[in-house]
Design a protein around this motif. Structure first.
Motif, PDB file in Angstrom:
ATOM      1  N   VAL A  93       0.797  -0.820   0.272  1.00 47.09           N
ATOM      2  CA  VAL A  93       0.067  -0.532   0.389  1.00 47.09           C
ATOM      3  C   VAL A  93       1.250   1.075   0.210  1.00 47.09           C
ATOM      4  CG1 VAL A  93      -1.624   1.026   1.048  1.00 47.09           C
ATOM      5  CG2 VAL A  93      -1.844  -1.361   0.687  1.00 47.09           C
ATOM      6  N   VAL A  94       0.022   2.396  -0.823  1.00 40.81           N
ATOM      7  CA  VAL A  94       0.942   3.875  -0.214  1.00 40.81           C
ATOM      8  C   VAL A  94      -0.130   4.448  -0.860  1.00 40.81           C
ATOM      9  CG1 VAL A  94       2.458   5.656  -2.601  1.00 40.81           C
ATOM     10  CG2 VAL A  94       2.336   2.556  -2.614  1.00 40.81           C
ATOM     11  N   ILE A  95       0.174   5.211   0.921  1.00 40.90           N
ATOM     12  CA  ILE A  95      -0.365   5.959   1.770  1.00 40.90           C
ATOM     13  C   ILE A  95       0.107   7.532   1.353  1.00 40.90           C
ATOM     14  CG2 ILE A  95      -1.783   6.777   3.865  1.00 40.90           C
ATOM     15  CD1 ILE A  95      -0.407   4.144   5.055  1.00 40.90           C
ATOM     16  N   ASN A  96      -0.806   8.869   0.780  1.00 41.04           N
ATOM     17  CA  ASN A  96      -0.705   9.434   0.749  1.00 41.04           C
ATOM     18  C   ASN A  96      -0.797  10.139   1.836  1.00 41.04           C
ATOM     19  OD1 ASN A  96      -0.610  12.655   0.148  1.00 41.04           O
ATOM     20  ND2 ASN A  96      -1.648  12.405  -2.243  1.00 41.04           N
ATOM     21  N   THR A  97       0.905  11.103   1.887  1.00 40.18           N
ATOM     22  CA  THR A  97       0.909  12.619   3.242  1.00 40.18           C
ATOM     23  C   THR A  97       0.983  13.596   3.155  1.00 40.18           C
ATOM     24  OG1 THR A  97       2.778  12.096   3.343  1.00 40.18           O
ATOM     25  CG2 THR A  97       1.551   9.819   4.810  1.00 40.18           C
ATOM     26  N   THR A  98       0.691  13.707   2.137  1.00 40.37           N
ATOM     27  CA  THR A  98       0.432  15.637   1.840  1.00 40.37           C
ATOM     28  C   THR A  98       0.318  16.426   2.820  1.00 40.37           C
ATOM     29  OG1 THR A  98       0.153  15.384   0.035  1.00 40.37           O
ATOM     30  CG2 THR A  98       1.920  14.982  -0.373  1.00 40.37           C
ATOM     31  N   ALA A  99      -0.763  15.646   3.236  1.00 44.17           N
ATOM     32  CA  ALA A  99      -1.626  16.411   4.300  1.00 44.17           C
ATOM     33  C   ALA A  99      -1.185  16.769   5.829  1.00 44.17           C
ATOM     34  CB  ALA A  99      -3.216  16.034   3.833  1.00 44.17           C
ATOM     35  N   LEU A 100      -0.625  15.712   6.438  1.00 39.06           N
ATOM     36  CA  LEU A 100      -0.059  15.156   7.430  1.00 39.06           C
ATOM     37  C   LEU A 100       1.349  16.194   7.650  1.00 39.06           C
ATOM     38  CD1 LEU A 100       0.463  12.131   7.622  1.00 39.06           C
ATOM     39  CD2 LEU A 100      -1.291  12.998   8.719  1.00 39.06           C
ATOM     40  N   LYS A 101       0.861  17.575   8.847  1.00 36.76           N
ATOM     41  CA  LYS A 101       1.885  18.492   9.450  1.00 36.76           C
ATOM     42  C   LYS A 101       3.498  17.420   9.372  1.00 36.76           C
ATOM     43  CE  LYS A 101      -0.878  21.475  10.690  1.00 36.76           C
ATOM     44  NZ  LYS A 101      -2.815  22.032  12.152  1.00 36.76           N
ATOM     45  N   LYS A 102       4.433  17.468   9.677  1.00 36.35           N
ATOM     46  CA  LYS A 102       5.730  17.502  10.506  1.00 36.35           C
ATOM     47  C   LYS A 102       6.036  16.740  11.690  1.00 36.35           C
ATOM     48  CE  LYS A 102       9.502  20.033   7.555  1.00 36.35           C
ATOM     49  NZ  LYS A 102      10.190  20.278   7.332  1.00 36.35           N
ATOM     50  N   GLY A 103       5.990  15.996  11.857  1.00 32.81           N
ATOM     51  CA  GLY A 103       6.178  15.885  13.589  1.00 32.81           C
ATOM     52  C   GLY A 103       6.219  13.980  13.591  1.00 32.81           C
ATOM     53  N   ILE A 104       5.976  13.615  14.983  1.00 24.98           N
ATOM     54  CA  ILE A 104       5.883  12.181  14.792  1.00 24.98           C
ATOM     55  C   ILE A 104       4.710  11.310  14.475  1.00 24.98           C
ATOM     56  CG2 ILE A 104       6.915  10.358  16.365  1.00 24.98           C
ATOM     57  CD1 ILE A 104       8.571  12.088  17.483  1.00 24.98           C
ATOM     58  N   TYR A 105       4.716  10.415  14.170  1.00 25.52           N
ATOM     59  CA  TYR A 105       3.233   9.422  13.783  1.00 25.52           C
ATOM     60  C   TYR A 105       3.438   7.903  14.109  1.00 25.52           C
ATOM     61  CZ  TYR A 105       2.005  13.265  11.552  1.00 25.52           C
ATOM     62  OH  TYR A 105       1.239  15.144  11.307  1.00 25.52           O
ATOM     63  N   LEU A 106       2.323   7.459  14.153  1.00 19.01           N
ATOM     64  CA  LEU A 106       2.287   6.372  14.491  1.00 19.01           C
ATOM     65  C   LEU A 106       0.874   5.439  13.631  1.00 19.01           C
ATOM     66  CD1 LEU A 106       1.729   5.690  18.787  1.00 19.01           C
ATOM     67  CD2 LEU A 106       4.075   5.807  17.096  1.00 19.01           C
ATOM     68  N   VAL A 107       2.114   4.443  12.802  1.00 23.18           N
ATOM     69  CA  VAL A 107       1.443   3.663  11.922  1.00 23.18           C
ATOM     70  C   VAL A 107       1.007   2.631  12.750  1.00 23.18           C
ATOM     71  CG1 VAL A 107       1.588   2.569   9.248  1.00 23.18           C
ATOM     72  CG2 VAL A 107       2.843   4.610  10.395  1.00 23.18           C
ATOM     73  N   SER A 108      -0.466   2.283  12.297  1.00 25.78           N
ATOM     74  CA  SER A 108      -1.002   0.908  12.588  1.00 25.78           C
ATOM     75  C   SER A 108      -1.322   0.083  11.648  1.00 25.78           C
ATOM     76  CB  SER A 108      -2.587   0.910  14.055  1.00 25.78           C
ATOM     77  OG  SER A 108      -1.417   1.128  15.225  1.00 25.78           O
ATOM     78  N   VAL A 109      -0.963  -1.252  11.602  1.00 27.05           N
ATOM     79  CA  VAL A 109      -0.791  -1.611  10.450  1.00 27.05           C
ATOM     80  C   VAL A 109      -1.721  -2.954  10.824  1.00 27.05           C
ATOM     81  CG1 VAL A 109      -0.470  -3.173   7.981  1.00 27.05           C
ATOM     82  CG2 VAL A 109       1.092  -0.843   9.192  1.00 27.05           C
ATOM     83  N   ILE A 110      -3.222  -2.945  10.440  1.00 25.80           N
ATOM     84  CA  ILE A 110      -4.083  -4.296  11.064  1.00 25.80           C
ATOM     85  C   ILE A 110      -4.591  -5.410  10.163  1.00 25.80           C
ATOM     86  CG2 ILE A 110      -6.220  -5.107  12.299  1.00 25.80           C
ATOM     87  CD1 ILE A 110      -5.222  -1.699  12.059  1.00 25.80           C
ATOM     88  N   ASP A 111      -4.030  -6.546  10.170  1.00 27.34           N
ATOM     89  CA  ASP A 111      -3.695  -7.662   8.353  1.00 27.34           C
ATOM     90  C   ASP A 111      -5.711  -8.224   8.863  1.00 27.34           C
ATOM     91  OD1 ASP A 111      -3.884  -9.605  10.811  1.00 27.34           O
ATOM     92  OD2 ASP A 111      -2.279 -10.124   9.867  1.00 27.34           O
ATOM     93  N   SER A 112      -5.929  -8.968   7.669  1.00 22.39           N
ATOM     94  CA  SER A 112      -7.076 -10.174   8.043  1.00 22.39           C
ATOM     95  C   SER A 112      -7.443 -10.427   8.836  1.00 22.39           C
ATOM     96  CB  SER A 112      -6.850 -11.008   6.428  1.00 22.39           C
ATOM     97  OG  SER A 112      -5.839 -11.595   6.124  1.00 22.39           O
ATOM     98  N   ASN A 113      -6.183 -11.105  10.088  1.00 22.50           N
ATOM     99  CA  ASN A 113      -7.086 -12.382  10.853  1.00 22.50           C
ATOM    100  C   ASN A 113      -6.682 -11.358  11.893  1.00 22.50           C
ATOM    101  OD1 ASN A 113      -6.597 -14.134   9.390  1.00 22.50           O
ATOM    102  ND2 ASN A 113      -4.286 -14.180   9.500  1.00 22.50           N
ATOM    103  N   ASN A 114      -7.290  -9.912  12.151  1.00 23.80           N
ATOM    104  CA  ASN A 114      -7.124  -8.747  13.215  1.00 23.80           C
ATOM    105  C   ASN A 114      -5.804  -8.586  14.067  1.00 23.80           C
ATOM    106  OD1 ASN A 114      -9.711  -7.746  12.699  1.00 23.80           O
ATOM    107  ND2 ASN A 114     -10.481  -9.403  13.007  1.00 23.80           N
ATOM    108  N   ARG A 115      -4.323  -8.798  13.337  1.00 23.97           N
ATOM    109  CA  ARG A 115      -2.702  -9.054  14.406  1.00 23.97           C
ATOM    110  C   ARG A 115      -2.565  -7.384  13.659  1.00 23.97           C
ATOM    111  NH1 ARG A 115      -0.275 -14.016  12.135  1.00 23.97           N
ATOM    112  NH2 ARG A 115      -0.952 -13.318  10.245  1.00 23.97           N
TER     113      ARG A 115
END
Length: 111
Positions: A81-103
């Motif tokens: 997956v490629v996510i467009n992040t141009t709208a996000l401001k500078k800073g620290i982010y947490l990316v949560s990835v959930i798979d098809s088994n809810n892991r």
């Protein structure tokens, strides 16, 4: 497993009273993806983030460092997956990835 408080009285008897009883087993690697099976890059990022996983991705959530959800993306069971992040401001982010088994796995990224 537990910790005991021993009470001594005037006789030769010793009473054992449990103070705290902790049982383990609530954590399971089945509930979380292994870190090496999912990649989020580049880090730091600018205009986009790429997410690659060995398991099918169901959802991606991006939260700021304060835990506020800034982007929620439903994915149709893709591995890349490629996510467009141009709208996000500078800073620290947490990316949560959930798979098809809810892991779930959480990665820290910087813009």
């Amino acid at each position: 497993i537990g910790t005991n408080n021993f009470v001594f009285n005037n006789s030769t008897e010793v009473e054992s009273q449990p103070i705290l009883d902790i049982k383990y087993g609530g954590f399971s690697s089945l509930n979380s993806l292994k870190s090496e099976s999912t990649n989020v890059y580049p880090n730091p990022f600018n205009v986009s983030l790429s997410v690659n996983s060995k398991t099918k991705i169901k959802e991606i959530k991006i939260s700021d460092i304060n835990g506020r959800l800034v982007k929620n993306i439903d994915i149709d069971n893709n591995l890349n997956v490629v996510i467009n992040t141009t709208a996000l401001k500078k800073g620290i982010y947490l990316v949560s990835v959930i798979d098809s088994n809810n892991r779930k796995i959480v990665k820290k990224v910087i813009k």
